[in-house]
Design an enzyme around this catalytic site. Sequence first.
Site, PDB file in Angstrom:
ATOM      1  N   HIS A 145       0.810  -1.217   0.000  1.00  0.00           N
ATOM      2  CA  HIS A 145       0.000   0.000   0.000  1.00  0.00           C
ATOM      3  C   HIS A 145       0.852   1.281   0.000  1.00  0.00           C
ATOM      4  O   HIS A 145       0.359   2.359  -0.297  1.00  0.00           O
ATOM      5  CB  HIS A 145      -0.990   0.004   1.172  1.00  0.00           C
ATOM      6  CG  HIS A 145      -0.369   0.243   2.515  1.00  0.00           C
ATOM      7  ND1 HIS A 145      -0.132  -0.774   3.413  1.00  0.00           N
ATOM      8  CD2 HIS A 145       0.040   1.374   3.128  1.00  0.00           C
ATOM      9  CE1 HIS A 145       0.387  -0.266   4.518  1.00  0.00           C
ATOM     10  NE2 HIS A 145       0.499   1.049   4.369  1.00  0.00           N
ATOM     11  N   ASP A 175      -0.013  -7.834   1.776  1.00  0.00           N
ATOM     12  CA  ASP A 175       0.291  -6.417   1.623  1.00  0.00           C
ATOM     13  C   ASP A 175       1.802  -6.173   1.517  1.00  0.00           C
ATOM     14  O   ASP A 175       2.344  -5.256   2.135  1.00  0.00           O
ATOM     15  CB  ASP A 175      -0.293  -5.611   2.793  1.00  0.00           C
ATOM     16  CG  ASP A 175      -0.199  -4.101   2.567  1.00  0.00           C
ATOM     17  OD1 ASP A 175      -0.158  -3.675   1.404  1.00  0.00           O
ATOM     18  OD2 ASP A 175      -0.126  -3.359   3.567  1.00  0.00           O
ATOM     19  N   SER A 254       4.780   1.862   8.054  1.00  0.00           N
ATOM     20  CA  SER A 254       4.396   0.737   7.195  1.00  0.00           C
ATOM     21  C   SER A 254       5.575   0.267   6.347  1.00  0.00           C
ATOM     22  O   SER A 254       6.249   1.060   5.699  1.00  0.00           O
ATOM     23  CB  SER A 254       3.246   1.148   6.283  1.00  0.00           C
ATOM     24  OG  SER A 254       2.096   1.447   7.028  1.00  0.00           O
TER      25      SER A 254
END
Length: 302
Positions: A145, A175, A254
Amino acid sequence: MRKQALYSSSSKASAAPGAPEALPEPPAPARRPLPAALKQLDFTDPRWLWSAIVLLALALLVSIAVGLHQRPRQLTQKDVNAAVLKTLETTVLPSAASRAYEVIRPSVVRVMGFVKSKDGKEDLEHGVGTGVVIVDKGVILTNLHVVHGAQTIKLVFFDGLESSASVIGVQPENDLAVLQAHKIPDDLVAATMRSTADLQPGDEVLTVGFPFGIGPSASAGVVSGLKRTFRSPEGQHEIGNLIQFDAAANPGNSGGPLVTMDGELVGIVTAILNPSKQRTFIGIGFAVPIENAAVAAGMPPF
């Protein structure tokens, strides 16, 4: 008329006229006679030489014996323990989290995705996150993402070197995205990966990343649980078999590393749980185990 010099008379014969008078010689020192016992000894006898050699040998043996008797005392465990305690009392040692940070820091990368503006003249920031080098040739793991939809990807390495990158692999179910840097530092260091098989709740862990673009930032915590499941706020995506941890993580973390206190990589930070829309950390974070991440990069599991 000049007077003639006068000289005192002497009982000795007068010296020649005009010559200086000779000084009297000092008497010879008296010699002490040798004792009668020494007069009878013959120092040229070879037995005297051998006696001297024997005496010197005995003196050497005595000296060696005394030296061995006085050798330093051997250290005991008590001495060692006392020295260690003294060092701990007088020296400030770095924390375990600090040591882990120093180990992983050279492998942490800032990841930025950009898209073109509508007029095509500007690069607009599309996403900011973190990556971790897993192969020293510039192979990097991050979250999908972070780079999804980006037209260009830019990396900043630990030494400040900037490089563009390409996506060479994805694992949407976890992801994950695998990047290849186009330029790398000469001394690039890959993170050491460690199996999560023996990871337990309560084990200390550290996250390193760029929360809200600030960093690299370190945050320590513990493993809160294993084999957790996370569902995206929209409910469209679900990830299982996750590591739950409580080290602070926020947007920008992230794709960053979750490491042990040895600085070894056990997971890739992928999500935080927050029932509100604030998207800030409330104490529950999730990471994809490194075994899954390694498969995404085409590397065999442990």
